[in-house]
Every structure is written in structure tokens, then in C-alpha cells.
Write a protein that holds these residues in place. Sequence first.
Motif, PDB file in Angstrom:
ATOM      1  N   UNK A  35      -2.486  -4.794   5.870  1.00 20.64           N
ATOM      2  CA  UNK A  35      -1.802  -3.580   6.342  1.00 20.64           C
ATOM      3  C   UNK A  35      -1.997  -3.456   7.858  1.00 20.64           C
ATOM      4  N   UNK A  36      -0.916  -3.313   8.611  1.00 25.42           N
ATOM      5  CA  UNK A  36      -1.013  -3.375  10.074  1.00 25.42           C
ATOM      6  C   UNK A  36      -1.622  -2.148  10.726  1.00 25.42           C
ATOM      7  N   UNK A  37      -1.570  -1.008  10.070  1.00 24.13           N
ATOM      8  CA  UNK A  37      -2.165   0.201  10.641  1.00 24.13           C
ATOM      9  C   UNK A  37      -2.397   1.204   9.524  1.00 24.13           C
ATOM     10  N   UNK A  38      -3.089   2.295   9.852  1.00 20.64           N
ATOM     11  CA  UNK A  38      -3.360   3.311   8.826  1.00 20.64           C
ATOM     12  C   UNK A  38      -2.120   4.139   8.503  1.00 20.64           C
ATOM     13  N   UNK A  39      -1.004   3.842   9.148  1.00 20.89           N
ATOM     14  CA  UNK A  39       0.240   4.510   8.754  1.00 20.89           C
ATOM     15  C   UNK A  39       0.803   3.907   7.475  1.00 20.89           C
ATOM     16  N   UNK A  40       0.305   2.732   7.120  1.00 17.40           N
ATOM     17  CA  UNK A  40       0.790   2.025   5.939  1.00 17.40           C
ATOM     18  C   UNK A  40      -0.192   2.229   4.781  1.00 17.40           C
ATOM     19  N   UNK A  41       0.356   2.514   3.615  1.00 18.19           N
ATOM     20  CA  UNK A  41      -0.468   2.620   2.413  1.00 18.19           C
ATOM     21  C   UNK A  41       0.383   2.201   1.224  1.00 18.19           C
ATOM     22  N   UNK A  42      -0.278   1.841   0.143  1.00 20.19           N
ATOM     23  CA  UNK A  42       0.443   1.460  -1.071  1.00 20.19           C
ATOM     24  C   UNK A  42      -0.386   1.828  -2.272  1.00 20.19           C
ATOM     25  N   UNK A  43       0.304   2.104  -3.343  1.00 21.96           N
ATOM     26  CA  UNK A  43      -0.373   2.354  -4.606  1.00 21.96           C
ATOM     27  C   UNK A  43       0.410   1.701  -5.729  1.00 21.96           C
ATOM     28  N   UNK A  44      -0.300   1.507  -6.800  1.00 21.66           N
ATOM     29  CA  UNK A  44       0.332   0.929  -7.980  1.00 21.66           C
ATOM     30  C   UNK A  44      -0.095   1.775  -9.165  1.00 21.66           C
ATOM     31  N   UNK A  45       0.848   2.475  -9.721  1.00 20.03           N
ATOM     32  CA  UNK A  45       0.545   3.423 -10.796  1.00 20.03           C
ATOM     33  C   UNK A  45       0.665   2.760 -12.155  1.00 20.03           C
ATOM     34  N   UNK A  46      -0.339   2.974 -12.985  1.00 15.72           N
ATOM     35  CA  UNK A  46      -0.294   2.471 -14.352  1.00 15.72           C
ATOM     36  C   UNK A  46      -0.191   0.968 -14.441  1.00 15.72           C
TER      37      UNK A  46
END
Lengths: 114, 113
Positions: free
Chosen positions: A60-71
Motif C-alpha cells: 500500500x503506497x500510503x495511509x490513504x489506501x486501505x482494503x478489507x475482505x468481508x466474510x
Amino acid sequence: GAGVSQSPSNKVTEKGKDVELRCDPISGHTALYWYRQSLGQGLEFLIYFQGNSAPDKSGLPSDRFSAERTGGSVSTLTIQRTQQEDSAVYLCASILQGLNTEAFFGQGTRLTVV
Amino acid sequence: AQSVAQPEDQVNVAEGNPLTVKCTYSVSGNPYLFWYVQYPNRGLQFLLKYITGDNLVKGSYGFEAEFNKSQTSFHLKKPSALVSDSALYFCAVRDRRFNKFYFGSGTKLNVKP
């Protein structure tokens, strides 16, 4: 579904807005990757989800980027306060973990920040 | 550090001639090896893979690849290129321990009539 599905296929957003990109992996695939590809360039690794393990966020290039994976299925990549340099194609891939199989890619989301 | 190298940004070949797209890797263990192709405005499509066994593997659209363990290379080949083969080609390596994929930077193949 039959393949990896990404939505939207195209997204135009104004600088400073937040965006969410969605990836529906192939049913039963336990691992999921996000990559970023600038025009005609190589793949930049962003994040990797593997089963119930903690995700590998090293790309991830910066803390502006995030991801989640539900279930353990659908994944969402969120970019906050978008910048023009975030413009790229975002590719998602899923894999049936534990076997010597290839990664299956979605068609990507083309993000344009204006 | 784990890495995959595609030393050529671009390969130009005339239609009907043989083509080679090079790939070398530095990934620990005995990784799985893959080639993908990307046509304009499309996602990546799987071409072929090496898991074990015969060093020459055959894949889609007449492509094949040769694994060389001592040189840690996995070059993509085709005996007779077609104009329709023009695309961006990616080499990928999957390490067996963490099952993480590493991709090369891509090679643009131009096949001229």
C-alpha cells in the motif's frame, strides 16, 4: 460467479474525494490480491489476503489506501482523499490457495482522478 | 529479496519468425512459474505454467516456455509469431511457502506483418 468480477469498470472522481473499488473473487478462492497498473506499465503489488491470516499490506503506497475482505469473499479497496497520481487501473486476482493453480484476474477498474 | 526480471521492455519480431520473451527470477525454494498476456484495456489472461516435470511446457495459442533451473529462467517462446500475438506479456512466480505472487515488469511484444 464464473470469473473475478470488479466494479465499477470505470470511475472518474474529483481530486480529494474518496473512492471504493469492489472485487468479487471466484467462489471458493481463499486468496485475493490487489494490484495497480499505470498506463501500459507493470503490476504494482498493493495488498494480499490469504484465508483468515492477517493481510500483507506491504504494498500500500500510503495511509490513504486501505482494503478489507468481508466474510472471506468480497474485497473493497478504499482510497481516501484521492490524488491525480492515483489514476491507474486497479486489478484484483483470486487464487484457490494451497494448490499449484494460477491466479485469475478481473478486468480491472480504471480510476481517473481529475 | 524476491524478484522477477523481464530484461526487455519491448520485443519486435516479424510475423512468421520465432519469438522469445525472457524472464529470470530470484525466489527461494522451487517456485511455481507462470506467463500471462494482457491485451489493450483487458485484464491478464493465463497462458501457461510450470509446476514440475518436463522443462518445456506448452500453453495456449501455440506458446511454450522453457524452465532452466540452473539459470533460474523461464523464457516464453513461440515458433511462428502472429500479428495477433502483439500484447503485453508478464512473467510471474509463486513461492511455495507463502503462496505469494511476484510479477515481472512486463514485456511489450510487437509483431509486424
